[in-house]
Design a protein around this motif. Structure first.
Motif, PDB file in Angstrom:
ATOM      1  N   GLY A  21       0.807  -1.217   0.000  1.00  0.00           N
ATOM      2  CA  GLY A  21       0.000   0.000   0.000  1.00  0.00           C
ATOM      3  C   GLY A  21       0.832   1.254   0.000  1.00  0.00           C
ATOM      4  O   GLY A  21       1.993   1.268  -0.434  1.00  0.00           O
ATOM      5  N   ASP A  22       0.232   2.326   0.502  1.00  0.00           N
ATOM      6  CA  ASP A  22       0.852   3.649   0.503  1.00  0.00           C
ATOM      7  C   ASP A  22       1.801   3.787   1.684  1.00  0.00           C
ATOM      8  O   ASP A  22       1.380   3.728   2.840  1.00  0.00           O
ATOM      9  CB  ASP A  22      -0.224   4.732   0.558  1.00  0.00           C
ATOM     10  CG  ASP A  22      -1.112   4.717  -0.673  1.00  0.00           C
ATOM     11  OD1 ASP A  22      -0.573   4.863  -1.783  1.00  0.00           O
ATOM     12  OD2 ASP A  22      -2.336   4.545  -0.529  1.00  0.00           O
ATOM     13  N   ILE A  23       3.068   3.977   1.370  1.00  0.00           N
ATOM     14  CA  ILE A  23       4.103   4.093   2.392  1.00  0.00           C
ATOM     15  C   ILE A  23       4.398   5.570   2.624  1.00  0.00           C
ATOM     16  O   ILE A  23       4.560   6.335   1.670  1.00  0.00           O
ATOM     17  CB  ILE A  23       5.385   3.360   1.952  1.00  0.00           C
ATOM     18  CG1 ILE A  23       5.084   1.874   1.734  1.00  0.00           C
ATOM     19  CG2 ILE A  23       6.484   3.530   2.980  1.00  0.00           C
ATOM     20  CD1 ILE A  23       6.234   1.113   1.106  1.00  0.00           C
ATOM     21  N   MET A  24       4.493   5.958   3.886  1.00  0.00           N
ATOM     22  CA  MET A  24       4.762   7.364   4.182  1.00  0.00           C
ATOM     23  C   MET A  24       5.546   7.495   5.480  1.00  0.00           C
ATOM     24  O   MET A  24       5.604   6.565   6.297  1.00  0.00           O
ATOM     25  CB  MET A  24       3.460   8.160   4.252  1.00  0.00           C
ATOM     26  CG  MET A  24       2.450   7.658   5.259  1.00  0.00           C
ATOM     27  SD  MET A  24       0.817   8.460   5.057  1.00  0.00           S
ATOM     28  CE  MET A  24       0.228   7.679   3.547  1.00  0.00           C
ATOM     29  N   LEU A  25       6.140   8.659   5.652  1.00  0.00           N
ATOM     30  CA  LEU A  25       6.904   8.971   6.854  1.00  0.00           C
ATOM     31  C   LEU A  25       6.125   9.976   7.689  1.00  0.00           C
ATOM     32  O   LEU A  25       5.707  11.020   7.191  1.00  0.00           O
ATOM     33  CB  LEU A  25       8.267   9.559   6.471  1.00  0.00           C
ATOM     34  CG  LEU A  25       9.158  10.041   7.621  1.00  0.00           C
ATOM     35  CD1 LEU A  25       9.617   8.871   8.478  1.00  0.00           C
ATOM     36  CD2 LEU A  25      10.367  10.806   7.075  1.00  0.00           C
ATOM     37  N   ASP A  26       5.911   9.663   8.954  1.00  0.00           N
ATOM     38  CA  ASP A  26       5.308  10.611   9.903  1.00  0.00           C
ATOM     39  C   ASP A  26       6.436  11.271  10.687  1.00  0.00           C
ATOM     40  O   ASP A  26       7.196  10.601  11.390  1.00  0.00           O
ATOM     41  CB  ASP A  26       4.364   9.887  10.868  1.00  0.00           C
ATOM     42  CG  ASP A  26       3.044   9.511  10.214  1.00  0.00           C
ATOM     43  OD1 ASP A  26       2.614  10.236   9.304  1.00  0.00           O
ATOM     44  OD2 ASP A  26       2.462   8.485  10.612  1.00  0.00           O
ATOM     45  N   ARG A  27       6.536  12.589  10.556  1.00  0.00           N
ATOM     46  CA  ARG A  27       7.595  13.335  11.235  1.00  0.00           C
ATOM     47  C   ARG A  27       6.955  14.291  12.243  1.00  0.00           C
ATOM     48  O   ARG A  27       5.978  14.972  11.917  1.00  0.00           O
ATOM     49  CB  ARG A  27       8.431  14.087  10.205  1.00  0.00           C
ATOM     50  CG  ARG A  27       9.572  14.902  10.748  1.00  0.00           C
ATOM     51  CD  ARG A  27      10.582  15.209   9.655  1.00  0.00           C
ATOM     52  NE  ARG A  27      11.425  14.054   9.374  1.00  0.00           N
ATOM     53  CZ  ARG A  27      12.312  14.000   8.374  1.00  0.00           C
ATOM     54  NH1 ARG A  27      12.439  15.025   7.547  1.00  0.00           N
ATOM     55  NH2 ARG A  27      13.048  12.920   8.207  1.00  0.00           N
ATOM     56  N   TYR A  28       7.507  14.338  13.439  1.00  0.00           N
ATOM     57  CA  TYR A  28       6.950  15.170  14.512  1.00  0.00           C
ATOM     58  C   TYR A  28       8.022  16.152  14.992  1.00  0.00           C
ATOM     59  O   TYR A  28       9.141  15.755  15.332  1.00  0.00           O
ATOM     60  CB  TYR A  28       6.498  14.301  15.695  1.00  0.00           C
ATOM     61  CG  TYR A  28       5.402  13.334  15.352  1.00  0.00           C
ATOM     62  CD1 TYR A  28       4.068  13.647  15.564  1.00  0.00           C
ATOM     63  CD2 TYR A  28       5.705  12.086  14.802  1.00  0.00           C
ATOM     64  CE1 TYR A  28       3.060  12.761  15.245  1.00  0.00           C
ATOM     65  CE2 TYR A  28       4.705  11.189  14.472  1.00  0.00           C
ATOM     66  CZ  TYR A  28       3.387  11.536  14.695  1.00  0.00           C
ATOM     67  OH  TYR A  28       2.395  10.651  14.369  1.00  0.00           O
ATOM     68  N   TRP A  29       7.661  17.429  15.022  1.00  0.00           N
ATOM     69  CA  TRP A  29       8.485  18.452  15.658  1.00  0.00           C
ATOM     70  C   TRP A  29       7.733  18.914  16.900  1.00  0.00           C
ATOM     71  O   TRP A  29       6.604  19.396  16.813  1.00  0.00           O
ATOM     72  CB  TRP A  29       8.699  19.642  14.726  1.00  0.00           C
ATOM     73  CG  TRP A  29       9.589  19.346  13.551  1.00  0.00           C
ATOM     74  CD1 TRP A  29      10.233  18.181  13.276  1.00  0.00           C
ATOM     75  CD2 TRP A  29       9.938  20.253  12.502  1.00  0.00           C
ATOM     76  NE1 TRP A  29      10.949  18.278  12.123  1.00  0.00           N
ATOM     77  CE2 TRP A  29      10.797  19.542  11.613  1.00  0.00           C
ATOM     78  CE3 TRP A  29       9.613  21.578  12.213  1.00  0.00           C
ATOM     79  CZ2 TRP A  29      11.321  20.130  10.471  1.00  0.00           C
ATOM     80  CZ3 TRP A  29      10.149  22.154  11.069  1.00  0.00           C
ATOM     81  CH2 TRP A  29      10.998  21.448  10.212  1.00  0.00           C
ATOM     82  N   ALA A  30       8.360  18.770  18.050  1.00  0.00           N
ATOM     83  CA  ALA A  30       7.668  19.082  19.310  1.00  0.00           C
ATOM     84  C   ALA A  30       8.507  19.997  20.181  1.00  0.00           C
ATOM     85  O   ALA A  30       9.745  19.937  20.183  1.00  0.00           O
ATOM     86  CB  ALA A  30       7.353  17.795  20.062  1.00  0.00           C
TER      87      ALA A  30
END
Length: 481
Positions: A17-26
């Motif tokens: 399926g659809d591969i993606m990167l979740d990036r978090y700036w906190a």
């Protein structure tokens, strides 16, 4: 419903399926920008996590199940980051890297546990004409117990029919997390897992449970589906199957922090459970419990097998009590994974008395979990003589399991508990008496792997043998004396 954990470690699942990167700036925010009426976030933490189909594969691997992930990415640093993280977690990655599209990346800015904004980096249209997931990855179906199609409407699953056909041809169930309003693309799949909003966008507004069931049955007939699982947020889940009464499962989350990735967790646990041999209703119940765990975490997150097993034990009331050695080995491993200290003691425990209770309470204080190993009836006869035990082993175990200080009770048939110590490897071996540790059977085993041995005193003038002798002396006497 009595739930048991599937053999996650003996299963394998293919995720496409659809591969993606979740990036978090906190980071914290304490002022408004002078340039615009927006908060200023001082970024102190940057976190990357697999998203989309990658998060599904990560959840599957976290359960101990073999996971293979296939899909399209760009030829860029984000794809390198994704592959390194996933392979580090045990996921086999089979990426088709394309030059003319970036790896889909979602950047979330968070402050005070609140998401302030999300920035998406992706091509406006899928740039892989002529590429076919079926062409590249259907050969990976061999040896799989389930296929997951994780559709985020990013283009990887524009035409999933060849994949569904390839899986059905080799008897592999196909689970689909659908997107959009054209569910006909998933015709012939084993199970679709839309949320209520997605389902109603296709089947129409459902104003009652009867409407929901009727619309679901119609959709299953039209699309030749073996099942439909509708996730309904605070109203739980509903499983529909042709010709079978619907199954409603209530939501179990006590506190919700973030629903991001909850759908990925649901389909991951479903797939791993089915691949591990669980019936569909059991797989759905496990997925429902897993969802209650994951929404209590911030951001996309995975549920581990020990976490899920503990939640199941808590739900069914089996987190304590009498267990077989195989069952006990599993829960001890879970306890150790949670950083808990396991204490072990053993004995006949023929007639439970005040001395036993005091001793077990002392033993329990030496750690977080207490195992009591009980000699079997045959073992007691060999040790104590033909007149013992007074109480059979099942009754002795039941009484011990009812004591607050005792977590788990197990029976052994040998004269000593050495074989149990070899398997369980408790952190502390405890024995009651007035001798030193060299008199404790199994002390060499425990100290050999780095455990410790403790000797505790008994309550004076209280013992099973003394009680039995007193009863025998009193037999035949006048009750008034």
């Amino acid at each position: 419903m009595k739930l048991t954990m599937p053999r996650f470690d003996q299963a394998r699942v293919l995720v496409l399926g659809d591969i993606m990167l979740d990036r978090y700036w906190a980071g914290p925010t304490s002022r408004i920008s002078p340039e615009a009426p927006v908060p200023v976030v001082r970024v102190e933490q940057i976190t990357d996590r697999p998203g989309g189909a990658g998060n599904v594969a990560l959840n599957i691997a976290a359960l101990g199940t073999g996971a293979t992930l296939g899909g399209y990415t760009g030829r860029d640093e984000m794809a390198d980051t994704l592959q390194a993280m996933l392979e580090g977690a045990g996921v086999k990655c089979v990426f088709e890297r394309l030059d003319d599209m970036p790896t889909i990346t979602k950047l979330r800015v968070i402050s005070r546990q609140q998401q302030l904004i999300r920035l998406d980096f992706e091509a406006s249209e899928f740039c892989a004409p002529g590429h076919s997931l079926e062409q590249h990855w259907s050969s990976l179906l061999e040896g799989c117990g389930a296929l997951v199609l994780s559709d985020y409407a990013k283009g990887a699953l524009v035409d999933p029919q060849p994949l569904i056909g390839a899986a059905k041809a080799v008897g592999v169930p196909v689970l689909v997390d659908p997107k959009g309003t054209d569910f006909s693309r998933y015709r012939g799949a084993t199970l679709l897992t839309p949320n209520l909003h997605e389902f109603e966008a296709v089947a129409g507004r459902c104003r009652s449970e009867q409407d929901l069931v009727a619309a679901g049955e119609k959709l299953m007939t039209e699309l030749d589906l073996a099942g439909l699982l509708i996730t309904r947020g605070e109203h739980g889940m509903t499983l529909l199957r042709p010709g079978v009464e619907e199954l409603h499962l209530p939501a179990r989350a006590r506190e919700v922090f973030d629903v991001t990735g909850a759908g990925d967790t649901v389909i991951a646990v479903l797939a791993a459970s089915l691949a591990g041999g669980a019936p569909l209703p059991d797989a759905v119940a496990l997925a429902n419990i897993a969802a209650s765990i994951v929404v209590g975490k911030l951001g996309t997150a995975a549920v581990s097998a020990p976490e899920l097993r503990r939640a199941v034990q808590s739900e069914t009331g089996s987190e304590r009590g009498a267990l077989s050695l195989d069952q006990l080995a599993v829960v001890v491993a879970d306890a150790r994974a949670q950083g808990e200290k396991v204490v072990f003691t053993n004995g006949c425990f023929d007639i439970i008395h005040a001395g036993h209770v005091s001793y077990l309470e002392q033993a329990r204080k030496l750690g977080d979990r207490l195992i009591v190993a009980v000699n079997s009836d045959a073992s007691v006869r060999r040790l104590k003589g033909s007149g013992r035990p007074i109480n059979p082993q099942d009754r002795r175990m039941a009484v011990l399991a009812g004591l607050e200080a005792v977590d788990w009770v197990v029976c052994f048939d040998d004269d000593t508990p050495v074989s149990l110590l070899d398997v369980l490897k408790p952190d502390v071996l405890v024995k009651g008496g007035d001798y030193d540790k060299a008199g404790v059977v199994g002390w060499e085993v425990v100290e050999g792997y780095g455990g410790e041995v403790q000797v505790l005193g008994f309550v004076d003038n209280v013992s099973t043998t003394a009680i039995v002798e007193r009863i025998q002396r009193n037999q035949g006497q006048d009750p008034s004396q």
